[in-house]
Design an enzyme around this catalytic site. Structure first.
Site, PDB file in Angstrom:
ATOM      1  N   THR A  80      36.048  40.288  43.617  1.00 21.13           N
ATOM      2  CA  THR A  80      35.091  39.483  42.878  1.00 21.13           C
ATOM      3  C   THR A  80      35.835  38.652  41.839  1.00 21.13           C
ATOM      4  O   THR A  80      37.043  38.815  41.642  1.00 21.13           O
ATOM      5  CB  THR A  80      34.006  40.341  42.210  1.00 21.13           C
ATOM      6  OG1 THR A  80      32.927  39.487  41.793  1.00 21.13           O
ATOM      7  CG2 THR A  80      34.535  41.100  41.006  1.00 21.13           C
ATOM      8  N   HIS A  82      35.868  37.119  37.789  1.00 24.28           N
ATOM      9  CA  HIS A  82      35.392  37.162  36.409  1.00 24.28           C
ATOM     10  C   HIS A  82      35.956  35.953  35.672  1.00 24.28           C
ATOM     11  O   HIS A  82      37.115  35.564  35.897  1.00 24.28           O
ATOM     12  CB  HIS A  82      35.859  38.430  35.690  1.00 24.28           C
ATOM     13  CG  HIS A  82      35.370  39.700  36.309  1.00 24.28           C
ATOM     14  ND1 HIS A  82      34.040  39.971  36.491  1.00 24.28           N
ATOM     15  CD2 HIS A  82      36.051  40.780  36.769  1.00 24.28           C
ATOM     16  CE1 HIS A  82      33.908  41.165  37.048  1.00 24.28           C
ATOM     17  NE2 HIS A  82      35.111  41.671  37.237  1.00 24.28           N
ATOM     18  N   GLY A 144      30.690  47.591  40.079  1.00 22.73           N
ATOM     19  CA  GLY A 144      31.799  48.331  40.676  1.00 22.73           C
ATOM     20  C   GLY A 144      32.272  49.377  39.691  1.00 22.73           C
ATOM     21  O   GLY A 144      32.584  49.052  38.543  1.00 22.73           O
ATOM     22  N   CYS A 173      32.735  39.645  47.259  1.00 26.83           N
ATOM     23  CA  CYS A 173      32.122  40.957  47.510  1.00 26.83           C
ATOM     24  C   CYS A 173      32.263  41.400  48.960  1.00 26.83           C
ATOM     25  O   CYS A 173      31.542  42.301  49.422  1.00 26.83           O
ATOM     26  CB  CYS A 173      30.648  40.958  47.105  1.00 26.83           C
ATOM     27  SG  CYS A 173      30.357  40.346  45.431  1.00 26.83           S
TER      28      CYS A 173
END
Length: 232
Positions: A80, A82, A144, A173
Site C-alpha cells: 500500500t 502512505h 494491516g 492491496c
C-alpha cells in the site's frame, strides 16, 4: 482505563516504525496503557507479509525518482501507499480477538467517514483481501496489523486529501482492479484531516471502552525512557 492518544504530525516511515516498536515493548511490559499514534507519512510504499513482487511492477528506481521509498514490513496485508494528506493511525493496544478488533477498526472508520457525509462500508467479512473500508467499489481506508504477545502494531489509514496517483503505480492491496478514493474526491472538501483524525481517536477509545487522554510526544518519550528497549 486510559487510551493515550499521541499526535506526531508528519513523520518519516522508518522513524515511526522505530517508535512503534518502542511503544509496543512498553505496552507489553505494562509500563504504559493502550496507546494510539496518529500521523502522516512522507511518501512510502510498504509491503506486508503477503506481498508479491509483482505488486510493484516498476523498478524501485522508478519510484525513487518520484520521491517514494519502498519498505518491507511485518504487518499483515499486501502493498500500500502512505503519503501526505492521508491519516495514519497506529493503535498499540492489547487485544484478544484479532478479527473482532479488525471489524472494530472498520466500524470506527465508517463512522468517522459518515460524519463527513460519506457512506462507506467495511468488507473484512468478505475475506482478508477485502479488509478495509470502501465507498462503492473504491477503497478509501486500509488496515494491516501485526500482533506480538497480545499487543498490536501498525494499524489503519484513511485517504483524506492527498495525491491518489501513487496508488495507480502499484497493484494496491494486491487487488489488480482496485481503485482508490478519498474524502476530497467524495465531497470536494479539502482540509478535513484533523477532523477525521479526532473522530478516529474518539471512536477507538469508545470501541475499547477507554477514556481518551491526549499525550504529547515529549510526555510519551519520558514514559518510554523508563522501559527496556527490547521489542517482540
Amino acid at each position: 482505563m486510559d487510551l493515550w492518544t499521541v499526535h506526531l504530525g508528519r513523520v518519516p516511515y522508518s522513524e515511526a516504525l522505530a517508535l512503534q516498536q518502542r511503544v509496543r515493548a512498553a505496552r507489553q511490559a505494562d509500563t504504559i496503557p493502550d496507546t494510539l499514534l496518529t500521523l502522516e507519512h512522507d511518501p512510502v510504499y510498504t509491503r506486508g507479509r503477503r506481498s508479491d513482487p509483482a505488486e510493484l511492477p516498476f523498478p524501485e528506481a522508478y519510484y525513487a525518482e518520484r520521491g517514494i521509498e519502498v519498505v518491507d514490513v511485518d504487518r499483515g496485508g499486501k502493498v500500500t501507499y502512505h503519503g501526505p494528506g492521508q491519516l495514519v493511525a497506529y493503535p498499540i493496544v492489547r487485544v484478544g480477538d484479532v478479527m473482532g478488533f479488525v471489524e472494530q477498526l472498520e466500524t470506527l472508520m465508517v463512522d468517522a467517514l459518515a460524519e463527513e457525509g460519506i457512506a462507506a462500508r467495511g468488507r473484512a467479512h468478505e475475506g482478508r483481501d477485502f479488509t478495509g473500508v470502501w465507498v462503492g467499489d473504491r477503497k478509501i481506508g486500509s488496515i494491516g496489523l501485526h500482533i506480538s504477545h497480545g499487543v498490536t502494531m501498525h494499524g489503519l489509514s484513511i485517504n483524506v486529501d492527498g495525491d491518489l496517483d501513487p496508488f495507480t503505480w502499484i497493484v494496491a492491496c494486491g487487488l489488480g482492479d482496485v481503485a482508490m478514493t478519498s474524502v476530497l474526491e467524495q465531497t470536494g472538501r479539502a482540509g478535513r484531516l484533523d477532523c477525521v483524525r479526532k473522530r478516529v481517536a474518539h471512536g477507538l477509545a469508545g470501541a475499547l471502552d477507554h477514556r481518551q487522554r491526549l499525550v504529547t510526544p515529549r510526555a510519551l518519550e519520558r514514559a518510554l525512557s523508563a522501559t527496556p528497549s527490547t521489542v517482540g
